[in-house]
Design a protein around this motif. Structure first.
Motif, mmCIF file in Angstrom:
data_model
loop_
_atom_site.group_PDB
_atom_site.id
_atom_site.type_symbol
_atom_site.label_atom_id
_atom_site.label_comp_id
_atom_site.label_asym_id
_atom_site.label_seq_id
_atom_site.Cartn_x
_atom_site.Cartn_y
_atom_site.Cartn_z
ATOM 1 N N VAL A 73 0.837 -1.200 0.000
ATOM 2 C CA VAL A 73 0.000 0.000 0.000
ATOM 3 C C VAL A 73 0.871 1.249 0.000
ATOM 4 N N CYS A 74 1.933 1.255 0.804
ATOM 5 C CA CYS A 74 2.805 2.437 0.884
ATOM 6 C C CYS A 74 3.517 2.713 -0.441
ATOM 7 N N GLY A 75 4.125 1.689 -1.006
ATOM 8 C CA GLY A 75 4.833 1.869 -2.275
ATOM 9 C C GLY A 75 3.905 2.231 -3.417
ATOM 10 N N THR A 76 2.676 1.728 -3.368
ATOM 11 C CA THR A 76 1.688 2.041 -4.404
ATOM 12 C C THR A 76 1.204 3.482 -4.275
ATOM 13 N N ALA A 77 0.979 3.949 -3.044
ATOM 14 C CA ALA A 77 0.576 5.354 -2.831
ATOM 15 C C ALA A 77 1.671 6.288 -3.332
ATOM 16 N N TRP A 78 2.931 5.925 -3.109
ATOM 17 C CA TRP A 78 4.056 6.721 -3.608
ATOM 18 C C TRP A 78 4.049 6.723 -5.133
ATOM 19 N N THR A 83 -3.502 9.348 -2.165
ATOM 20 C CA THR A 83 -3.921 8.630 -0.973
ATOM 21 C C THR A 83 -4.617 7.330 -1.361
ATOM 22 N N ILE A 84 -4.330 6.287 -0.598
ATOM 23 C CA ILE A 84 -4.997 5.005 -0.789
ATOM 24 C C ILE A 84 -5.632 4.596 0.538
ATOM 25 N N VAL A 85 -6.926 4.296 0.493
ATOM 26 C CA VAL A 85 -7.670 3.795 1.641
ATOM 27 C C VAL A 85 -7.984 2.329 1.367
ATOM 28 N N VAL A 86 -7.600 1.460 2.289
ATOM 29 C CA VAL A 86 -7.803 0.025 2.118
ATOM 30 C C VAL A 86 -8.666 -0.494 3.275
ATOM 31 N N PRO A 87 -9.936 -0.806 2.997
ATOM 32 C CA PRO A 87 -10.831 -1.293 4.053
ATOM 33 C C PRO A 87 -10.435 -2.663 4.613
ATOM 34 N N ASP A 88 -9.828 -3.506 3.758
ATOM 35 C CA ASP A 88 -9.409 -4.848 4.167
ATOM 36 C C ASP A 88 -8.089 -5.154 3.469
ATOM 37 N N VAL A 89 -7.001 -5.149 4.238
ATOM 38 C CA VAL A 89 -5.677 -5.321 3.631
ATOM 39 C C VAL A 89 -5.516 -6.669 2.938
ATOM 40 N N GLU A 90 -6.300 -7.661 3.357
ATOM 41 C CA GLU A 90 -6.227 -8.979 2.707
ATOM 42 C C GLU A 90 -6.691 -8.910 1.254
ATOM 43 N N GLN A 91 -7.478 -7.893 0.921
ATOM 44 C CA GLN A 91 -8.010 -7.735 -0.439
ATOM 45 C C GLN A 91 -7.135 -6.850 -1.316
ATOM 46 N N VAL A 107 -2.842 5.326 3.512
ATOM 47 C CA VAL A 107 -1.507 5.853 3.235
ATOM 48 C C VAL A 107 -1.669 7.162 2.470
ATOM 49 N N VAL A 108 -1.034 8.218 2.992
ATOM 50 C CA VAL A 108 -1.142 9.560 2.422
ATOM 51 C C VAL A 108 0.249 10.045 2.021
ATOM 52 N N PRO A 109 0.454 10.418 0.751
ATOM 53 C CA PRO A 109 1.758 10.945 0.336
ATOM 54 C C PRO A 109 2.036 12.320 0.945
ATOM 55 N N VAL A 110 3.310 12.571 1.195
ATOM 56 C CA VAL A 110 3.787 13.886 1.633
ATOM 57 C C VAL A 110 4.612 14.442 0.474
ATOM 58 N N GLY A 115 6.449 19.415 -5.583
ATOM 59 C CA GLY A 115 5.423 18.450 -5.944
ATOM 60 C C GLY A 115 5.898 17.005 -6.001
ATOM 61 N N ARG A 116 7.099 16.725 -5.502
ATOM 62 C CA ARG A 116 7.612 15.352 -5.466
ATOM 63 C C ARG A 116 7.239 14.697 -4.134
ATOM 64 N N VAL A 117 6.945 13.406 -4.177
ATOM 65 C CA VAL A 117 6.673 12.667 -2.943
ATOM 66 C C VAL A 117 7.992 12.487 -2.194
ATOM 67 N N THR A 118 8.028 12.923 -0.939
ATOM 68 C CA THR A 118 9.230 12.792 -0.114
ATOM 69 C C THR A 118 9.047 11.776 1.006
ATOM 70 N N ALA A 119 7.778 11.441 1.283
ATOM 71 C CA ALA A 119 7.466 10.491 2.356
ATOM 72 C C ALA A 119 6.011 10.071 2.195
ATOM 73 N N VAL A 120 5.619 9.079 2.974
ATOM 74 C CA VAL A 120 4.198 8.741 3.082
ATOM 75 C C VAL A 120 3.860 8.593 4.556
ATOM 76 N N LEU A 121 2.653 9.016 4.895
ATOM 77 C CA LEU A 121 2.095 8.776 6.223
ATOM 78 C C LEU A 121 1.292 7.486 6.120
ATOM 79 N N ASP A 122 1.641 6.509 6.941
ATOM 80 C CA ASP A 122 0.994 5.198 6.923
ATOM 81 C C ASP A 122 0.297 4.993 8.257
ATOM 82 N N ILE A 123 -0.996 4.665 8.220
ATOM 83 C CA ILE A 123 -1.735 4.402 9.454
ATOM 84 C C ILE A 123 -2.472 3.079 9.286
ATOM 85 N N ASP A 124 -2.318 2.214 10.284
ATOM 86 C CA ASP A 124 -2.941 0.900 10.275
ATOM 87 C C ASP A 124 -3.914 0.776 11.442
#
Length: 147
Positions: A73-78, A83-91, A107-110, A115-124
């Motif tokens: 999810v993190c690498g894909t958001a980057w 931003t990617i919202v995943v209701p069920d990580v198994e899916q 996961v929210v890009p920073v 305008g370049r992604v320098t980080a992502v905020l990841d919350i589980d």
């Protein structure tokens, strides 16, 4: 209720990071503030270092330390720069399971000033479908404060 929590959190984070120029210090307090106020299971940042994300400041149990571009999810958001919202990580195809306790994720890009992604905020979360449009809107606002 959640919206009121986020409004107070945005104000608190604004005060916490005002005038601070060290990004690691800022990420540390932002992760702690979000984690403490919202009671998420894991809250943290991954920093872009070369062609991978490297674990940055976080709150919660131990985590994966390196994530390749476009993976999980993190690498894909980057990769998608959104931003990617995943209701069920198994899916989620290619989900990287740092912990089997994680059930949903946002996961929210920073972005930097260019305008370049320098980080992502990841919350589980340990619960399914924890995150919604309210979380996305306010977490994106918080991440904009970092650039």
């Amino acid at each position: 209720m959640k919206e009121e929590q986020y409004k107070m959190l945005v104000e608190q984070i604004g005060s916490l990071i005002a005038g601070e120029t060290d990004l690691v210090a800022v990420m540390s307090n932002v992760a702690a503030a979000i984690h403490q106020e919202m009671k998420f299971w894991w809250t943290g940042f991954y920093r872009v270092v070369g062609d991978e994300l490297v674990l940055g400041p976080f709150q919660g149990p131990v985590a994966c330390m390196h994530i390749p571009f476009g993976r999980g999810v993190c690498g894909t958001a980057w990769q998608r720069e959104q931003t990617i919202v995943v209701p069920d990580v198994e899916q989620f195809p290619g989900h990287i399971a740092c912990s089997s306790a994680s059930r949903s994720e946002i996961v929210v890009p920073v972005f930097d000033k260019e305008g370049r992604v320098t980080a992502v905020l990841d919350i589980d979360s340990e619960q399914l479908a924890t995150f919604d449009e309210t979380d996305q809107r306010y977490l994106e606002e918080i991440c904009r404060m970092l650039s």
